[in-house]
Motif scaffolding. Structure first.
Motif, PDB file in Angstrom:
ATOM      1  N   ARG A   1       0.828  -1.219   0.000  1.00 29.96           N
ATOM      2  CA  ARG A   1       0.000   0.000   0.000  1.00 29.96           C
ATOM      3  C   ARG A   1       0.859   1.264   0.000  1.00 29.96           C
ATOM      4  NH1 ARG A   1      -2.847  -4.041   2.199  1.00 29.96           N
ATOM      5  NH2 ARG A   1      -5.053  -4.214   1.631  1.00 29.96           N
ATOM      6  N   CYS A   2       1.959   1.186  -0.708  1.00 29.70           N
ATOM      7  CA  CYS A   2       2.867   2.314  -0.892  1.00 29.70           C
ATOM      8  C   CYS A   2       2.875   2.634  -2.387  1.00 29.70           C
ATOM      9  CB  CYS A   2       4.270   1.945  -0.399  1.00 29.70           C
ATOM     10  SG  CYS A   2       5.479   3.263  -0.552  1.00 29.70           S
ATOM     11  N   HIS A   3       2.081   3.615  -2.794  1.00 28.58           N
ATOM     12  CA  HIS A   3       1.876   3.905  -4.212  1.00 28.58           C
ATOM     13  C   HIS A   3       2.870   4.955  -4.699  1.00 28.58           C
ATOM     14  CE1 HIS A   3      -2.589   2.446  -4.009  1.00 28.58           C
ATOM     15  NE2 HIS A   3      -1.704   1.516  -3.690  1.00 28.58           N
ATOM     16  N   ILE A   4       3.615   4.628  -5.738  1.00 27.21           N
ATOM     17  CA  ILE A   4       4.612   5.524  -6.310  1.00 27.21           C
ATOM     18  C   ILE A   4       4.191   5.888  -7.729  1.00 27.21           C
ATOM     19  CG2 ILE A   4       7.049   5.830  -6.892  1.00 27.21           C
ATOM     20  CD1 ILE A   4       7.718   3.648  -4.886  1.00 27.21           C
ATOM     21  N   GLU A   5       4.268   7.155  -8.065  1.00 27.71           N
ATOM     22  CA  GLU A   5       3.951   7.599  -9.421  1.00 27.71           C
ATOM     23  C   GLU A   5       4.957   6.966 -10.385  1.00 27.71           C
ATOM     24  OE1 GLU A   5       3.384  11.873 -11.675  1.00 27.71           O
ATOM     25  OE2 GLU A   5       2.661  11.620  -9.613  1.00 27.71           O
ATOM     26  N   THR A   6       4.459   6.242 -11.379  1.00 32.60           N
ATOM     27  CA  THR A   6       5.319   5.405 -12.212  1.00 32.60           C
ATOM     28  C   THR A   6       5.045   5.640 -13.688  1.00 32.60           C
ATOM     29  OG1 THR A   6       5.347   3.716 -10.468  1.00 32.60           O
ATOM     30  CG2 THR A   6       6.048   3.031 -12.670  1.00 32.60           C
ATOM     31  N   TYR A   7       6.121   5.825 -14.464  1.00 31.78           N
ATOM     32  CA  TYR A   7       6.049   6.070 -15.901  1.00 31.78           C
ATOM     33  C   TYR A   7       6.739   4.926 -16.639  1.00 31.78           C
ATOM     34  CZ  TYR A   7       4.588  10.746 -14.537  1.00 31.78           C
ATOM     35  OH  TYR A   7       3.899  11.796 -13.989  1.00 31.78           O
ATOM     36  N   LEU A   8       5.966   4.189 -17.434  1.00 28.54           N
ATOM     37  CA  LEU A   8       6.450   2.993 -18.111  1.00 28.54           C
ATOM     38  C   LEU A   8       6.387   3.208 -19.621  1.00 28.54           C
ATOM     39  CD1 LEU A   8       4.432   0.454 -15.930  1.00 28.54           C
ATOM     40  CD2 LEU A   8       6.803   1.179 -15.592  1.00 28.54           C
ATOM     41  N   PHE A   9       7.548   3.335 -20.256  1.00 26.82           N
ATOM     42  CA  PHE A   9       7.635   3.587 -21.682  1.00 26.82           C
ATOM     43  C   PHE A   9       7.927   2.288 -22.425  1.00 26.82           C
ATOM     44  CE2 PHE A   9       8.977   7.425 -19.396  1.00 26.82           C
ATOM     45  CZ  PHE A   9       8.059   8.348 -19.895  1.00 26.82           C
ATOM     46  N   ASN A  10       7.031   1.904 -23.333  1.00 27.40           N
ATOM     47  CA  ASN A  10       7.153   0.655 -24.085  1.00 27.40           C
ATOM     48  C   ASN A  10       7.399  -0.536 -23.150  1.00 27.40           C
ATOM     49  OD1 ASN A  10       8.397   3.007 -25.900  1.00 27.40           O
ATOM     50  ND2 ASN A  10       7.441   1.511 -27.271  1.00 27.40           N
ATOM     51  N   PRO A  11       6.554  -0.721 -22.145  1.00 29.41           N
ATOM     52  CA  PRO A  11       6.758  -1.837 -21.207  1.00 29.41           C
ATOM     53  C   PRO A  11       6.505  -3.170 -21.894  1.00 29.41           C
ATOM     54  CG  PRO A  11       4.630  -0.808 -20.822  1.00 29.41           C
ATOM     55  CD  PRO A  11       5.328   0.055 -21.831  1.00 29.41           C
ATOM     56  N   PRO A  12       7.378  -4.152 -21.740  1.00 29.58           N
ATOM     57  CA  PRO A  12       7.202  -5.447 -22.419  1.00 29.58           C
ATOM     58  C   PRO A  12       5.981  -6.199 -21.894  1.00 29.58           C
ATOM     59  CG  PRO A  12       9.470  -5.149 -21.671  1.00 29.58           C
ATOM     60  CD  PRO A  12       8.661  -4.077 -21.019  1.00 29.58           C
ATOM     61  N   TYR A  13       5.249  -6.793 -22.812  1.00 31.06           N
ATOM     62  CA  TYR A  13       4.136  -7.665 -22.468  1.00 31.06           C
ATOM     63  C   TYR A  13       4.525  -9.061 -22.933  1.00 31.06           C
ATOM     64  CZ  TYR A  13      -0.691  -9.137 -21.665  1.00 31.06           C
ATOM     65  OH  TYR A  13      -1.822  -9.758 -21.175  1.00 31.06           O
ATOM     66  N   ALA A  14       4.754  -9.945 -21.959  1.00 35.78           N
ATOM     67  CA  ALA A  14       5.313 -11.273 -22.263  1.00 35.78           C
ATOM     68  C   ALA A  14       4.233 -12.202 -22.793  1.00 35.78           C
ATOM     69  CB  ALA A  14       5.968 -11.865 -21.018  1.00 35.78           C
ATOM     70  N   SER A  15       3.841 -11.984 -24.046  1.00 34.28           N
ATOM     71  CA  SER A  15       2.813 -12.803 -24.664  1.00 34.28           C
ATOM     72  C   SER A  15       2.887 -12.636 -26.166  1.00 34.28           C
ATOM     73  CB  SER A  15       1.420 -12.393 -24.153  1.00 34.28           C
ATOM     74  OG  SER A  15       0.398 -13.077 -24.837  1.00 34.28           O
ATOM     75  N   VAL A  16       2.226 -13.528 -26.883  1.00 34.85           N
ATOM     76  CA  VAL A  16       2.114 -13.380 -28.332  1.00 34.85           C
ATOM     77  C   VAL A  16       1.323 -12.104 -28.622  1.00 34.85           C
ATOM     78  CG1 VAL A  16       1.204 -14.393 -30.449  1.00 34.85           C
ATOM     79  CG2 VAL A  16       2.188 -15.868 -28.676  1.00 34.85           C
ATOM     80  N   PRO A  17       1.799 -11.230 -29.512  1.00 32.68           N
ATOM     81  CA  PRO A  17       1.105  -9.961 -29.790  1.00 32.68           C
ATOM     82  C   PRO A  17      -0.140 -10.152 -30.655  1.00 32.68           C
ATOM     83  CG  PRO A  17       3.042 -10.152 -31.188  1.00 32.68           C
ATOM     84  CD  PRO A  17       3.074 -11.332 -30.240  1.00 32.68           C
TER      85      PRO A  17
END
Length: 331
Positions: free
Chosen positions: A165-181
């Motif tokens: 329950r410690c929320h940090i403002e997070t910016y994710l650029f082109n985050p990998p999605y480990a699955s078939v696209p």
């Protein structure tokens, strides 16, 4: 600098680029006045106070930046973190294909696909750095940011902190999605059919795996549900094979809710086939790329045809009229 969302995104992307250039400066032996990396944070009045070094190949994979405003008492104002720049930004770079780093980076990319990134020393050291900074100043004064492999590390660190329950403002650029696209399929009916079949299969396997556990009472705590109120910012390009599946991931969940079968999708959303198999083998079964909520921004610009352009960090530090943003939150 930090009051407008576009500025905040631009700053976060620039600091991530600074980490890339830090490592390139190291490899090319550019030091002192010859170093190129400081330009990426000094323009925004940040200082690099610590670099994060991978113990395996001695490469720089992250950095901690501290904001140094012109106004002496700015950071002492109780509303500063909400209405201006953060006190600290912890940023992580992605894969660098140069000879000194590619072996280690490619190995971590492989571990990411197999849900093994969290066990790497790089990911563990990143989390320790985040915990140290948050302990000192609190989560409201800290940002996380990362690109590609670095986005996966930032996402995991943010998830681990949010579970407490410690929320940090997070910016994710082109985050990998480990699955078939699946998102790249042209036929919308085929795409939706595959997604529904995958959701049903994943939900079924999840229920089966839960029934086979010996201590069902130990599963009462649902970390995925705890994460619902943490909303990271995701920046994806539909033409990027590495991250585009996040678009279908969130949009498909809404469609399933509209069809009245959202319960199946909520179960499937928490799991992947790889995570379920890992759990069955006694390993950490959590799929690190799966999150219940996110503020998703798509770069819809038509010129980004090349994969290197569609996956690049460069597209995110400038404004563009072809962007589309939407909030997705599981409740």
């Amino acid at each position: 600098m930090g009051r407008i969302p576009e500025h905040r995104r631009s700053v976060a992307a620039s600091l991530v680029q600074g980490v890339y250039i830090l490592e390139r400066d190291r490899q090319d032996k550019r030091y002192g006045h010859n170093a190129l990396a400081p330009h990426w944070w000094q323009f925004f009045h940040f200082q690099c106070i610590q670099i994060l070094v991978d113990q395996v190949d001695s490469s720089i994979f992250g950095a901690i930046f501290e904001y140094k405003p012109y106004t002496p008492n700015y950071l002492g104002h109780p509303m500063a973190p909400q209405h201006g720049p953060p006190r600290y930004v912890i940023a992580f770079r992605g894969t660098i294909t140069k000879p000194e780093t590619r072996k280690r980076d490619f190995k971590l990319d492989g571990q990411l696909v197999l849900n093994g990134l969290t066990r790497s020393t790089r990911c563990q050291n990143a989390l320790q750095a985040v915990q140290r900074v948050v302990t000192q100043v609190g989560p409201a004064c800290v940002w996380l940011a990362g690109h590609s492999l670095g986005a996966a590390i930032a996402l995991q660190a943010g998830k681990d902190m949010a579970k407490g329950r410690c929320h940090i403002e997070t910016y994710l650029f082109n985050p990998p999605y480990a699955s078939v696209p699946i998102e790249k399929l042209k036929d919308p009916y085929l795409k939706n059919g595959i997604r529904i079949a995958s959701s049903v299969a994943t939900a079924g396997l999840s229920v089966l795996a839960k029934g086979l556990r010996k201590n069902p009472s130990s599963q009462q705590y649902d970390p995925f549900k705890v994460l619902c109120s943490w909303i990271p910012y995701l920046f994806v390009n539909p033409k990027d094979l590495i991250c585009c599946e996040y678009i279908g991931y969130f949009e498909h969940r809404e469609k399933m809710e509209e069809l009245g079968i959202g319960g199946i999708e909520r179960i499937a959303t928490k799991n992947s086939i790889v995570s379920l198999l890992s759990g069955a083998l006694g390993r950490d079964g959590e799929a690190p790329h799966l999150i219940p909520s996110g503020f998703l921004t798509k770069n819809m610009v038509g010129i980004e045809q090349d994969i290197t352009l569609a996956h690049g960090i460069h597209q995110w530090w400038k404004s563009h009229p072809y962007w589309h943003s939407e909030l997705y939150q599981m409740r």
